[in-house]
Design a protein around this motif. Structure first.
Motif, short mmCIF file in Angstrom:
data_model
loop_
_atom_site.label_atom_id
_atom_site.label_comp_id
_atom_site.label_asym_id
_atom_site.label_seq_id
_atom_site.Cartn_x
_atom_site.Cartn_y
_atom_site.Cartn_z
N GLY A 190 0.49 -1.16 -0.11
CA GLY A 190 0.04 0.08 0.23
C GLY A 190 0.89 1.18 0.11
N ALA A 191 2.19 1.12 0.24
CA ALA A 191 2.87 2.40 0.36
C ALA A 191 2.80 3.03 -1.16
CB ALA A 191 4.39 1.85 0.67
N ILE A 192 2.81 2.66 -2.12
CA ILE A 192 2.35 3.15 -3.43
C ILE A 192 1.50 4.16 -3.43
CG2 ILE A 192 1.16 1.42 -5.06
CD1 ILE A 192 4.02 3.45 -6.01
N ASN A 193 0.33 4.21 -2.31
CA ASN A 193 -0.66 5.21 -2.59
C ASN A 193 -0.06 6.36 -1.97
OD1 ASN A 193 -2.86 3.29 -3.62
ND2 ASN A 193 -2.21 2.19 -1.49
N GLN A 200 10.53 3.32 -8.59
CA GLN A 200 11.54 2.24 -8.60
C GLN A 200 11.83 1.51 -7.25
OE1 GLN A 200 12.61 1.56 -11.64
NE2 GLN A 200 11.33 3.50 -12.59
N GLU A 201 11.72 2.22 -6.03
CA GLU A 201 12.21 1.49 -4.77
C GLU A 201 10.78 0.53 -4.46
OE1 GLU A 201 14.02 0.20 -1.47
OE2 GLU A 201 14.62 1.24 -3.32
N TRP A 202 9.72 0.97 -4.50
CA TRP A 202 8.56 0.33 -4.52
C TRP A 202 8.66 -0.95 -5.25
CZ3 TRP A 202 4.07 -0.92 -7.50
CH2 TRP A 202 3.16 -1.53 -6.96
N SER A 203 8.70 -0.86 -6.45
CA SER A 203 8.74 -1.86 -7.45
C SER A 203 9.72 -3.04 -6.89
CB SER A 203 9.13 -1.75 -8.87
OG SER A 203 8.09 -0.61 -9.16
N LEU A 204 11.18 -2.73 -6.55
CA LEU A 204 11.69 -3.56 -5.70
C LEU A 204 11.47 -4.28 -4.86
CD1 LEU A 204 15.26 -1.55 -6.40
CD2 LEU A 204 14.39 -3.50 -7.68
N GLN A 205 10.62 -3.75 -3.78
CA GLN A 205 10.12 -4.30 -2.82
C GLN A 205 8.85 -5.24 -3.05
OE1 GLN A 205 8.93 -0.86 -0.32
NE2 GLN A 205 10.90 -0.72 0.70
N MET A 230 -0.23 -1.93 -12.22
CA MET A 230 0.16 -1.05 -13.33
C MET A 230 1.12 -0.07 -13.14
SD MET A 230 -3.63 -0.75 -15.18
CE MET A 230 -4.72 -1.00 -13.88
N GLN A 231 1.39 0.16 -11.76
CA GLN A 231 2.60 0.96 -11.28
C GLN A 231 4.00 0.60 -11.15
OE1 GLN A 231 1.54 4.67 -9.13
NE2 GLN A 231 -0.25 3.71 -8.30
N LEU A 232 3.85 -0.60 -11.45
CA LEU A 232 5.34 -1.32 -11.33
C LEU A 232 6.31 -0.79 -12.49
CD1 LEU A 232 3.97 -5.26 -10.46
CD2 LEU A 232 5.67 -3.66 -9.00
N SER A 233 7.48 -0.65 -12.15
CA SER A 233 8.46 -0.51 -13.15
C SER A 233 8.52 -1.59 -14.22
CB SER A 233 9.86 -0.24 -12.44
OG SER A 233 10.37 -1.39 -11.92
#
Length: 265
Positions: A190-193, A200-205, A230-233
């Protein structure tokens, strides 16, 4: 909200159209499906306005049924949280009057926790109702029915469903378990919200979350969906695809509304 007297209902397995609704933390999607599971109507997507009570959900079901203008025989509702036999044991977002992440309101929590949503819908509509965790409906839309299949949805938090040889297992809220990255799996996903989160960091997580789940499930097939997938790198999507992940369309959460009656006890 309290359910009224239960009305006689038609056989839910008879031929007829299904109104399928996917209630998430931020929006609700709906569609009317034929007996074969094909969309008859356009997908309707609407923002959820908080506070959101069980009565608000009933009103929203009625609004969407009216807007689609197709005859409906039964209704499938997917929603966040732990739902057993149509009873909401716990839902994480709707008990918060300002939406996900805001403080819990005791009155909303008392309305939602242990609310028999299945009976409430059936009493209000006279349609047979199936009410389950939203990730299970998405799983019903995509599983092939052989081997072990894990479905992950990235939205307000982490949705998760697991099937073995076509049997969708009892839902366990892994999303609330501690994550090896700190916090819960819900917190990480949920951090991407938060607009301040680095994509980029969230995608790695997210890739690390998938790695952390492997020892628990050891799946044969992995499906990834939900609005925030859909927000994944591009790098993360390529890495997950290389490791066997199939990415789902945005409508999968509602599209499984017919198959859910087959796959979910």
């Amino acid at each position: 909200m309290t359910a009224g007297s239960h009305k006689p209902l038609p056989n839910p397995n008879s031929t007829g159209n299904t109104l399928s609704l996917d209630f998430g933390g931020s929006s609700v999607k709906s569609v009317v499906l034929s007996a074969e599971g094909s969309p008859l109507s356009e997908y309707c997507i609407e923002e959820i306005r908080y506070p959101f009570s069980p009565d608000d959900m009933l009103a929203k079901i009625d609004e969407h049924a009216q807007s689609h203008r197709f005859p409906v025989f039964r209704v499938t509702v997917g929603m966040p949280g732990i739902v057993r036999d149509g009873v909401v044991i716990h839902t994480p977002h709707y008990i918060r009057p300002a939406g996900p992440g805001s403080p819990v309101d005791a009155d909303l929590a008392s309305q939602w926790n242990h609310c028999d949503m299945k009976s409430a819908i059936e009493d209000a509509t006279s349609w047979p109702a199936l009410v389950v965790n939203d990730a299970l409906v998405a799983a019903a839309a995509v599983i092939e029915g052989a081997g072990s299949e894990l479905v992950l949805t990235f939205g307000t938090g982490l949705g998760i469903a697991f099937a073995v040889n076509g049997r969708i297992t009892e839902h366990i809220e892994i999303s609330h378990a501690p994550s090896p990255l700190g916090g819960t799996f819900d917190d990480v996903v949920g951090a991407i919200n938060d607009p301040a989160t680095d994509v980029q960091e969230w995608s790695l997580q997210i890739c690390a979350v998938v790695d952390a789940l492997w020892p628990m499930y050891r799946w044969d097939r992995l499906y990834i969906g939900g609005g925030n997938s859909m927000q994944l790198s591009d790098t993360a999507r390529e890495s997950l695809t290389d490791h066997g992940a199939t990415f789902l369309d945005y409508e999968a959460g509602a599209r499984g509304g017919v198959r859910a009656w087959q796959f979910i006890p």
